[in-house]
Design an enzyme around this catalytic site. Structure first.
Site, PDB file in Angstrom:
ATOM      1  CE  LYS A   1      -3.332  -3.055   0.152  1.00  0.00           C
ATOM      2  NZ  LYS A   1      -4.282  -3.145   1.097  1.00  0.00           N
TER       3      LYS A   1
HETATM    4  C1  LIG Z   1      -5.349  -4.450   1.610  1.00  0.00           C
HETATM    5  C2  LIG Z   1      -6.627  -4.387   1.611  1.00  0.00           C
HETATM    6  C3  LIG Z   1      -7.665  -4.755   2.598  1.00  0.00           C
HETATM    7  C4  LIG Z   1      -7.008  -5.408   3.912  1.00  0.00           C
HETATM    8  O1  LIG Z   1      -5.967  -4.926   4.537  1.00  0.00           O
HETATM    9  P1  LIG Z   1      -5.030  -5.914   5.200  1.00  0.00           P
HETATM   10  O2  LIG Z   1      -4.003  -4.891   6.018  1.00  0.00           O
HETATM   11  O3  LIG Z   1      -4.261  -6.647   4.444  1.00  0.00           O
HETATM   12  O4  LIG Z   1      -5.613  -6.703   6.264  1.00  0.00           O
HETATM   13  C5  LIG Z   1      -8.863  -4.507   2.614  1.00  0.00           C
HETATM   14  N1  LIG Z   1      -9.643  -4.030   1.519  1.00  0.00           N
HETATM   15  C6  LIG Z   1      -8.618  -3.538   0.467  1.00  0.00           C
HETATM   16  C7  LIG Z   1      -9.539  -2.981  -0.759  1.00  0.00           C
HETATM   17  C8  LIG Z   1      -7.305  -3.886   0.473  1.00  0.00           C
HETATM   18  O5  LIG Z   1      -6.638  -3.495  -0.636  1.00  0.00           O
END
Ligand SMILES: *Cc1c(COP(=O)(O)O)cnc(C)c1O
Length: 378
Positions: free
Chosen positions: A185
């Site tokens: 991210k």
């Molecule tokens: C990455 C992501 C999540 C979950 O995040 P984590 O930190 O991996 O639990 C939820 N929704 C979307 C759209 C994502 O890209």
């Protein structure tokens, strides 16, 4: 052309300041909830345009906490887009609610307001906006529908931290906003997440949810001069460590430059892809796009995936529509035909590598590999 090592579709960008920030915590007194949590939360408020931020174990926990504190539960329906990471829908199941799948816009793959309208029933309680690939949803349209039907508007902004709609930051556009700091991210804390809101009561409830439903944290007890705390509701241990928050605080200083770099890379992809008419990037309407993913549509997607992987180009597919996962098909009798636009798009989409430290020369390798594939298969 085969690269010696795989070019991943996403990865973290860390520097010495990030490493030093984590080591400083290791040398100090607080490893878990300490001063770094508060400082990171303050920085999140600044960048997200919100009054409050609650750091939490990961993005999935952020969604779980957000739905729980919104009061969603058994008998409630939550409208989610068909194209998203499974966690958006799974968190509805954690609180006993039912995810209802809305179709997406064919050009942007963002949740389609018309499809939402069709899915609203007397049990509908909330709409979840997912800023797919980093492009903010049409929040004006979503807010109008939410207001018209008395629904909550919640955001899964795990793709769009640092994005905005006409200068209004992602984080200030919905009633609550969930974020993830997974390494792919925009900023990372290894595992980590947060919820942003302007509502002080929701912020308090989110803090309790994060730590066993307790009325006071250890630090607050020390300050108040009492050992006494009480569990006032059922909570979890979803705390984020001081080490993680120190990393997040160091990372978030660089968020604007990370976003700017992602914009440059996206612009260069657009320029080069104009040479290959059969490969079409998704439409981007919002100037405030945060460019988490660079998604193209192309023919023979599965073959394209194999061909690029063979060249060590780490392409990926985001996502198999949630309602087509085995679990949802068997448990909720969802299946093909429920969201036809999402289902068609799914057969054509491919995410190209995109992360701040990649170079134009890396992108040229991606384009060359795509050109080679197109010559072979079309
Ligand atoms: C990455 C992501 C999540 C979950 O995040 P984590 O930190 O991996 O639990 C939820 N929704 C979307 C759209 C994502 O890209």
């Amino acid at each position: 052309m085969t690269r010696p090592q795989i070019l991943p579709y996403g990865r973290q960008t860390l520097d010495q300041a990030d490493i030093d920030a984590v080591i400083a915590v290791l040398r100090g007194d607080w490893l878990t909830t300490g001063p770094m949590v508060t400082q990171f939360e303050a920085a999140l408020c600044q960048h997200g345009g919100s009054q409050f931020a609650v750091a939490i174990a990961n993005g999935t926990a952020a969604l779980h906490a957000m739905y729980a504190v919104a009061g969603l539960g058994p008998g409630d329906e939550i409208i989610v887009p068909a194209i998203t990471f499974v966690a958006t829908a799974n968190a509805a199941l954690y609180v006993g609610a039912t995810p209802i799948f809305a179709d997406v816009d064919p050009e942007t793959l963002l949740i389609d307001p018309h499809s939402i309208q069709k899915q609203i029933t007397p049990r509908t309680r909330a709409i979840i906006a997912v800023d797919y690939a980093g492009q903010p949803c049409d929040y004006k349209a979503l807010r109008a529908i939410a207001d018209q039907h008395g629904l909550l508007l919640l955001a899964d902004a795990c793709h769009s931290l640092g994005g905005h709609v006409q200068g209004q930051a992602v984080g200030s556009l919905a009633d609550m906003t969930a974020l993830s700091f997974h390494p792919v991210k925009h900023i990372t804390t290894a595992e980590g997440g947060a919820i942003l809101t302007d509502d002080p009561q929701k912020a308090d409830a989110l803090r309790r949810f994060r730590s066993h439903g307790l009325s006071r944290t250890a630090a607050e007890r020390a300050e108040a001069g009492t050992w006494r705390y009480e569990m006032v509701e059922l909570g979890y241990n979803y705390r984020l460590t001081d080490m993680a928050c120190a990393l997040g605080l160091s990372q978030i200083q660089k968020l604007p430059q990370f976003i700017e770099r992602r914009r440059q890379l996206a612009a260069y992809y657009h320029k080069r892809l104009a040479e290959i008419p059969a490969i079409r990037p998704l439409q981007h309407k919002e100037a405030g796009h945060a460019w988490h993913l660079f998604v193209v549509r192309l023919p023979h997607r599965d073959r394209a995936w194999s061909s690029l992987i063979a060249d060590n180009i780490g392409v990926n597919v985001h996502y198999l529509p949630v309602h087509l996962h085995h679990y949802y098909q068997t448990r909720f009798q969802t299946g093909l035909g429920l969201c036809p636009v999402a289902e068609q798009a799914y057969t054509e989409i491919l995410s190209l590598p995109l992360f701040p430290s990649m170079t134009e020369s890396d992108q040229d390798d991606v384009i060359e590999s795509l050109q080679k594939f197109m010559r072979t298969y079309t």
